[in-house]
Design an enzyme around this catalytic site. Structure first.
Site, PDB file in Angstrom:
ATOM      1  N   LYS A  11       0.847  -1.202   0.000  1.00  0.00           N
ATOM      2  CA  LYS A  11       0.000   0.000   0.000  1.00  0.00           C
ATOM      3  C   LYS A  11       0.873   1.238   0.000  1.00  0.00           C
ATOM      4  CE  LYS A  11       0.907   1.155   4.501  1.00  0.00           C
ATOM      5  NZ  LYS A  11       1.740   2.290   4.885  1.00  0.00           N
ATOM      6  N   ALA A 103      10.273  -3.398   5.857  1.00  0.00           N
ATOM      7  CA  ALA A 103      10.300  -2.218   6.749  1.00  0.00           C
ATOM      8  C   ALA A 103      10.402  -0.937   5.923  1.00  0.00           C
ATOM      9  CB  ALA A 103      11.449  -2.300   7.757  1.00  0.00           C
ATOM     10  N   GLY A 104       9.630  -0.897   4.832  1.00  0.00           N
ATOM     11  CA  GLY A 104       9.737   0.218   3.889  1.00  0.00           C
ATOM     12  C   GLY A 104       8.582   1.197   3.937  1.00  0.00           C
ATOM     13  N   GLY A 108       4.474  -4.381   3.849  1.00  0.00           N
ATOM     14  CA  GLY A 108       4.840  -5.708   3.338  1.00  0.00           C
ATOM     15  C   GLY A 108       4.543  -6.810   4.348  1.00  0.00           C
ATOM     16  N   GLY A 109       4.875  -6.596   5.596  1.00  0.00           N
ATOM     17  CA  GLY A 109       4.598  -7.596   6.639  1.00  0.00           C
ATOM     18  C   GLY A 109       3.097  -7.812   6.797  1.00  0.00           C
ATOM     19  N   ALA A 111       0.885  -7.392   4.412  1.00  0.00           N
ATOM     20  CA  ALA A 111       0.440  -8.132   3.220  1.00  0.00           C
ATOM     21  C   ALA A 111       0.683  -9.631   3.427  1.00  0.00           C
ATOM     22  CB  ALA A 111       1.196  -7.636   1.983  1.00  0.00           C
ATOM     23  N   ASP A 147      -2.590  -2.318   9.708  1.00  0.00           N
ATOM     24  CA  ASP A 147      -2.661  -2.261   8.243  1.00  0.00           C
ATOM     25  C   ASP A 147      -3.108  -3.589   7.614  1.00  0.00           C
ATOM     26  OD1 ASP A 147      -1.694   0.303   8.457  1.00  0.00           O
ATOM     27  OD2 ASP A 147       0.319  -0.158   7.714  1.00  0.00           O
TER      28      ASP A 147
HETATM   29  O1  C5P Z   1      -0.673  -1.974  14.401  1.00  0.00           O
HETATM   30  P1  C5P Z   1       0.779  -2.159  14.141  1.00  0.00           P
HETATM   31  O2  C5P Z   1       1.362  -3.284  14.951  1.00  0.00           O
HETATM   32  O3  C5P Z   1       1.120  -2.291  12.707  1.00  0.00           O
HETATM   33  O4  C5P Z   1       1.478  -0.807  14.632  1.00  0.00           O
HETATM   34  C1  C5P Z   1       2.864  -0.719  14.751  1.00  0.00           C
HETATM   35  C2  C5P Z   1       3.213   0.478  15.603  1.00  0.00           C
HETATM   36  O5  C5P Z   1       2.904   1.687  14.893  1.00  0.00           O
HETATM   37  C3  C5P Z   1       2.449   0.594  16.908  1.00  0.00           C
HETATM   38  O6  C5P Z   1       3.101  -0.123  17.924  1.00  0.00           O
HETATM   39  C4  C5P Z   1       2.484   2.096  17.174  1.00  0.00           C
HETATM   40  O7  C5P Z   1       3.727   2.483  17.716  1.00  0.00           O
HETATM   41  C5  C5P Z   1       2.419   2.671  15.777  1.00  0.00           C
HETATM   42  N1  C5P Z   1       1.029   3.028  15.409  1.00  0.00           N
HETATM   43  C6  C5P Z   1       0.431   4.130  16.000  1.00  0.00           C
HETATM   44  N2  C5P Z   1      -0.846   4.458  15.653  1.00  0.00           N
HETATM   45  C7  C5P Z   1      -1.516   3.749  14.703  1.00  0.00           C
HETATM   46  C8  C5P Z   1      -0.923   2.640  14.080  1.00  0.00           C
HETATM   47  C9  C5P Z   1       0.368   2.303  14.445  1.00  0.00           C
HETATM   48  O8  C5P Z   1       1.030   4.784  16.835  1.00  0.00           O
HETATM   49  N3  C5P Z   1      -2.750   4.119  14.396  1.00  0.00           N
END
Ligand code: C5P
Length: 309
Positions: A11, A103-104, A108-109, A111, A147
């Site tokens: 995305k 980690a871009g 990707g993770g 997906a 995501d």
């Molecule tokens: O949900 P996910 O594990 O992908 O989120 C990774 C990190 O991104 C979270 O631990 C948080 O630090 C940050 N995040 C955030 N607010 C969001 C989504 C992600 O702060 N709405």
């Protein structure tokens, strides 16, 4: 039961409006997701025990060193969740073929996790009378990461909450993109923390995230110039603070005529919107020649979410 392969897209965030930090450590967002034709494939095959292997897709120059192969991999956690819900043993070998930068900032993770959810459900659930509904998979996806539901859905969608509550957006036509990848990833939590820190030092209050009407109109009418002008990412300043070299990458894209240029999500991949397929080819060649990226890839969007091959 034979192996199942599922494809899931990367995305780019057309708008990422970041609100205040919540008590649960997440930020309230308005996150306009757009799925692009840069895809990972996950093959789930019956096996004695849960295994994860990763390779770079032949067509992509993805550095896969940082991808965990054990149960820490988000795809493995997806498989464990599906097995838990269906009451079966997680006897599956997951093979991930990566074309999405690691980690871009292109999910990707996520997906891979979405693809693993669909593949394992296909492998273990009853085809005629499935126990897991589409809604169940979306719920598992949201538990895996903010995501992941979008990687299931695909297309163009507005995410609210932490980005996991989705509504499809009306979008006309196909948009052509160029992505400039960077050496080394950026940690998403670190970029959000930097965003908070920058706001604090500037004495700025986090805004209440709101969807951009200019963006919605540009999408609905297929207005590529309008879309380019409306692209907006609140995490961009933070990504640039942590990785100042991205400023040169963005500037190069603008100089070569990109209609819009922004950091994708938490970065460090930069996304450039082109006016046409030919323009995307030219832009990609120019960015490649400028030496401002690790690699340059072309893609179009929107494309569907996780799809069984
Ligand atoms: O949900 P996910 O594990 O992908 O989120 C990774 C990190 O991104 C979270 O631990 C948080 O630090 C940050 N995040 C955030 N607010 C969001 C989504 C992600 O702060 N709405």
């Amino acid at each position: 039961m034979t192996a199942v392969t599922v494809r899931a897209p990367a995305k780019v965030n057309l708008q990422l409006s970041v609100g205040p930090l919540r008590d649960d450590g997440y930020h309230d967002l308005v996150n306009v997701f757009h799925a692009v034709s840069l895809v990972d494939e996950v093959t789930a095959a019956p096996a004695e025990r849960l295994e994860v292997t990763v390779e770079a897709a032949a067509t992509a120059q993805v550095a896969i060193d940082g991808v965990p192969v054990g149960r820490d991999n988000l795809a493995a956690r997806a498989a464990l969740m599906v097995a838990g819900r269906l009451g079966v043993e997680p006897q599956v070998a997951l093979h991930i073929r990566k074309a999405i930068p690691v980690a871009g900032g292109m999910a990707g993770g996520s997906a891979d996790a979405a693809a693993a959810l669909v593949a394992c459900a296909r492998l273990w659930d009853d085809r005629e009378d499935p126990l897991l509904t589409r809604e169940d998979l979306v719920e598992l996806a949201a538990a895996l990461g903010s995501d992941v539901p979008f990687a299931l859905l695909g297309g163009t969608a507005v995410g609210v909450g932490r980005g996991e509550r989705l509504t499809p957006a009306l979008a006309r036509g196909t948009f052509h993109w160029v992505f400039a990848t960077a050496d080394g990833g950026l940690s998403t939590p670190a970029v959000y923390a930097e965003c908070d820190r920058l706001r604090e030092t500037r004495g700025e209050r986090a805004p209440r995230p709101q969807v951009s009407q200019a963006l919605m109109t540009a999408l609905a009418t297929g207005d590529v110039k309008g879309l380019g002008a409306a692209l907006d990412n609140d995490l961009q300043a933070a990504a640039l603070a942590l990785r100042p070299s991205l400023g040169r990458t963005l500037a190069a894209g603008r100089e070569y005529g990109a209609l819009g240029a922004l950091v994708s999500g938490s970065g460090p991949t930069c996304a450039f919107l082109a006016g046409s397929e030919t323009h995307a080819d030219e832009l990609a060649a120019a960015l490649d020649g400028a030496g401002v990226a690790r690699s340059v890839v072309r893609a179009h969007g929107p494309v569907p979410g996780a799809t069984v091959l």
